[in-house]
Design a protein around this motif. Structure first.
Motif, short mmCIF file in Angstrom:
data_model
loop_
_atom_site.label_atom_id
_atom_site.label_comp_id
_atom_site.label_asym_id
_atom_site.label_seq_id
_atom_site.Cartn_x
_atom_site.Cartn_y
_atom_site.Cartn_z
N GLU A 162 -7.01 -7.41 5.21
CA GLU A 162 -5.54 -7.19 5.12
C GLU A 162 -4.87 -8.03 5.96
N ARG A 212 2.43 1.77 -3.37
CA ARG A 212 1.40 2.41 -4.36
C ARG A 212 1.21 3.96 -3.97
N ARG A 213 1.35 4.30 -2.80
CA ARG A 213 1.15 5.76 -2.61
C ARG A 213 2.21 6.48 -3.34
N ASP A 233 0.59 -1.10 0.05
CA ASP A 233 0.08 0.15 -0.07
C ASP A 233 0.95 1.30 0.08
#
Length: 620
Positions: A610, A85-86, A82
Motif C-alpha cells: 500500500e 469500501r468498508r 479501503d
C-alpha cells in the motif's frame, strides 16, 4: 599514466551506461505500473444496473456525503479507499440501494416509491482522486453516486479537480451524475480566535490561517459582507447583485462547459436559518435555488429525509475519514430508528470478547470500539476474571476528543476496578471501590511527550504574523502586497511575553478531528502500577485493590469537539492497536491482537504494498 586515465574513463563510462540502463528499466517498470493503475481505476468496464424494487413511500431515504477519497489512510479529511469500501460494503449488507436525483424528485413531486432502504450517495468538491479511487467500489457494489463540483474550478486547470471533459466521461459511465456545490468556495466576515477582523478570503488563504481561526466566519452566499463591528459594508441592492452574480456565473459556466445545469445543489454552508444567516440574503438564495435546481441540500448532520421534508431543505450526513463502518451504521440507526447489524470483522478474535454496549470491529491488528450516541462502548475479555498481575501493551489511536479506557481487576458489575484513562490530553489513573471512584493520578500527555508550552500572547503574535503573511501572498495588487510585507517585518521584530515571563499558557481547544496516538506499556504487580507512554516513564503509583478481576475496554463520547464546520457528531470510536496482555511472572500471552508468524508476513507485505502504491500515486 595516459593508459590509466583511459582505463579509468572506460570504467566510468561503463558504470554510467549501466546506471542509465538500470534507470531506464526502472522508469519503464514504473510507467507500466502507472498505466495499468490509471487504466484500471479510470475506465469503467461494467454498467450500473438501477434498482427495480419500489416498495416504500413512508421511510424516505438517507443521504450520505463524502468530502473526497484518497488511496491510502492518514488524512483526517479524505477517506481512504479501503475505508470507503468498508462503508459501502456495510450499507450493501444492510440492504441499501442507491437512488438518483431524478428518483428523489419523482418521490416528492409524483409520489413514486423508493426501494425499502434507499441511499443517495454524494461526493463533494469534484476531486480527481475521488473519481479514481471510488470507481472500483461503485462498480463492485453496483452503486451510483452524484459528484458535486465548483464550476469556477473549470478554468483554473488545477489537476486536483475534475475538468468538464472528465465530468462528461464520468456521467457517460452510468455510475455518476452531476451536482453542484455552488459557483465557488469563498469566505467572508472572518475573525481569528482572538476576534481580530480578517475580512474576506479564498480557500487557500483560509487553509493557511485555519489553525488560528474560530467559528466567526461565513460563506460568500450566507450573509452581507460586514465590517469588524458587524455593520454591512454593502446595500441590499449591492448584496443582491453580488449573490445573483454567483448564480448567473454558475449557470453560464455549466451551460458553456457541460451543456446543462445540474439538477441538485448544496448550499454552503449548511444548517443556517432558511437559506442564509440573514433573511434578506436568504430570500435572494431562495429565488435562485428554485429557479435553477430541482432540489437543494441545505442541512448537514442527519441523514434521513422523509415525505414531509422540503425538497429544497434536504439534509445529509458527512462521514468523516476516521469513522469505521460501525460509526456510520450507529449514526444511521439512531437517525432512522431502523436496527442495524453491526460489523465484527475477525470473528476468531471477536469471539474472545463479550460485547456489552455499542459496537466492536476487529480489523487487522486494531480493535475499533464504537460508542452509543452520547454514550459508551464496552467489551469484556472472556475468562479474564482471574487476572491479577500482568503486562499490557497497546497503542491508543482514537481521536483526542473522547475517552479511551482500560479497566483492570474489575468485578462483573464494574463496581470495583483499577482504570487507566486517556481523555483529551490527559492520562488518568482511577480506582473504584464499592461503587465509589477515586482519582489517583492525573498527568498531561503534552507534558509527558515534551510538547512545548507557549503563552497566549505568543499565540496571538503568531496568529497576527500568519495573517499578514497570508494577505501579502494573496494580495490583489503588488502594491498592497508590499504594504502587508512591511507590516509583517514590523511584527516580526516584536516579541511576546512567554510563560516563563508570567504570561498565561495557551491551551488549545481540542478539534473534533484531532488525531490521538499514544503507545502505552502498563505493568500491574501486587499493589504497584507502572505506566510508560511512548517509551517514557509516566506514572508509578500504589493501588489498593489487590484482588483478581476482569479486563474491560471502554470508549466514551465526551462532548462535541471544536469544528469550524459546526459538525455535531455524538458517537466516539476508541481504537486499540496491537493490544497484548501478558501474564506475570510466567510471561505467557493471555491475549494479543497482533499478527504472528505467516499472518504477520502477509500483513507486512500488504502494508508495504500500500505504501508503494501510495508513493506512485503521490509522486508520479
Amino acid at each position: 599514466m595516459e593508459k590509466n586515465d583511459q582505463l579509468s574513463d572506460l570504467q566510468f563510462s561503463k558504470s554510467r551506461n549501466r546506471k542509465k540502463i538500470i534507470r531506464t528499466i526502472l522508469q519503464i517498470i514504473i510507467l507500466c505500473v502507472l498505466v495499468v493503475f490509471v487504466v484500471y481505476n479510470v475506465f469503467y468496464t461494467t454498467t450500473y444496473t438501477p434498482y427495480t424494487e419500489h416498495t416504500q413511500d413512508e421511510k424516505g431515504f438517507i443521504a450520505i456525503s463524502y468530502f473526497g477519497v484518497q488511496r491510502t489512510a492518514g488524512s483526517q479529511q479524505l477517506i481512504s479507499q479501503d475505508r470507503l469500501r468498508r462503508h459501502l460494503a456495510a450499507l450493501k449488507k444492510q440492504g441499501y440501494e442507491t437512488i438518483t436525483t431524478e428518483d428523489i424528485y419523482n418521490y416528492y413531486t409524483k409520489g413514486i416509491k423508493l426501494p425499502d432502504k434507499a441511499v443517495y450517495l454524494m461526493f463533494e468538491d469534484g476531486r480527481r482522486d475521488t473519481a479514481i479511487f471510488a470507481k472500483p467500489e461503485l462498480e463492485d457494489f453496483n452503486y451510483k453516486a452524484t459528484i458535486f463540483t465548483y464550476p469556477n474550478k473549470f478554468s483554473t486547470k488545477d489537476p486536483k479537480f475534475l475538468s468538464p471533459d472528465d465530468l462528461k466521461r464520468l456521467t457517460q459511465s452510468s455510475y455518476w451524475e452531476l451536482g453542484t456545490n455552488g459557483y465557488r468556495l469563498y469566505y467572508i466576515n472572518v475573525f481569528d480566535r482572538y476576534n481580530n477582523y480578517l475580512g474576506e478570503m479564498n480557500p487557500l488563504m483560509f487553509a493557511m490561517l485555519h489553525k488560528y481561526l474560530g467559528r466567526r466566519y461565513n460563506h460568500y452566499l450566507m450573509d452581507y459582507i460586514r465590517d469588524k463591528y458587524g455593520v454591512p459594508k454593502e446595500s441590499y441592492a449591492r448584496m443582491k447583485d453580488r449573490v445573483s452574480y454567483d448564480y448567473e456565473k454558475l449557470e453560464s459556466t455549466y451551460m458553456n462547459d457541460i451543456g446543462y445545469v445540474p439538477s441538485v445543489s448544496i448550499l454552503m454552508h449548511a444548517n443556517t436559518g432558511s437559506f442564509g444567516n440573514n433573511s434578506q440574503v436568504s430570500g435572494v438564495n431562495a429565488y435562485w435555488l428554485k429557479k435553477l435546481f430541482k432540489m437543494n441540500f441545505n442541512r448537514e448532520g442527519y441523514c434521513l429525509n422523509k415525505t414531509d421534508s422540503s425538497i429544497y431543505d434536504l439534509t445529509r450526513m458527512q462521514p468523516q475519514a476516521w469513522w469505521p463502518a460501525n460509526h456510520l451504521l450507529m449514526r444511521i440507526e439512531y437517525d432512522t430508528h431502523q436496527k442495524m447489524k453491526f460489523e465484527t470483522g475477525d470473528k476468531k478474535r471477536a469471539a474472545q470478547w463479550d460485547l456489552l454496549k455499542g459496537a466492536c470491529e476487529f480489523i487487522d491488528e486494531k480493535i475499533y470500539l464504537t460508542s452509543l450516541p452520547q454514550g459508551q462502548g464496552i467489551i469484556k475479555l472472556k475468562r479474564s476474571n482471574a487476572y491479577k498481575n500482568f503486562k499490557l501493551d497497546v497503542e491508543l489511536m482514537g481521536n483526542k476528543k473522547g475517552t479511551q479506557e482500560i479497566l483492570l481487576r474489575s468485578d462483573e458489575q464494574r463496581n470495583n476496578y483499577i482504570a487507566l484513562t486517556i481523555s483529551g490530553r490527559e492520562l488518568i489513573v482511577k480506582e473504584k471501590h464499592a461503587g465509589t471512584e477515586k482519582e489517583l493520578v492525573k498527568k498531561s500527555l503534552d507534558n509527558i511527550n515534551g510538547v512545548p508550552v507557549i503563552s497566549i500572547p505568543e499565540d496571538q503574535h503568531d496568529a497576527k504574523e500568519r495573517a499578514l503573511e497570508t494577505f501579502s501572498r494573496y494580495a490583489e495588487s503588488t502594491g498592497l502586497g508590499k504594504v502587508y510585507l512591511e507590516r509583517l517585518k514590523t511584527e516580526n521584530k516584536k516579541t511576546a511575553p512567554t510563560v516563563k515571563d508570567g504570561a498565561k499558557p495557551y491551551i488549545p481547544v481540542i478539534n473534533a478531528n484531532e488525531k490521538g496516538d499514544e503507545k502505552i506499556s502498563l505493568t500491574l504487580q501486587g499493589n504497584i502500577l507502572k505506566i510508560m507512554v511512548n517509551g517514557k516513564d509516566a506514572i508509578t503509583t500504589k493501588v489498593n485493590d489487590n484482588n483478581e478481576g476482569n479486563i474491560f475496554l471502554l470508549s466514551q463520547w465526551s462532548g462535541h469537539g471544536f469544528d469550524q464546520r459546526n459538525l455535531a457528531d455524538d458517537v466516539y470510536d476508541a481504537v486499540f492497536n496491537k493490544l497484548t496482555i501478558t501474564n506475570l511472572p510466567n510471561k505467557n500471552i493471555l491475549f494479543t491482537s497482533k499478527y504472528t508468524g505467516f499472518n504477520k508476513v502477509i500483513y507486512d507485505l500488504k502494508i508495504y504494498g500500500e505504501k508503494l502504491v501510495g508513493w506512485f500515486v503521490k509522486y508520479l
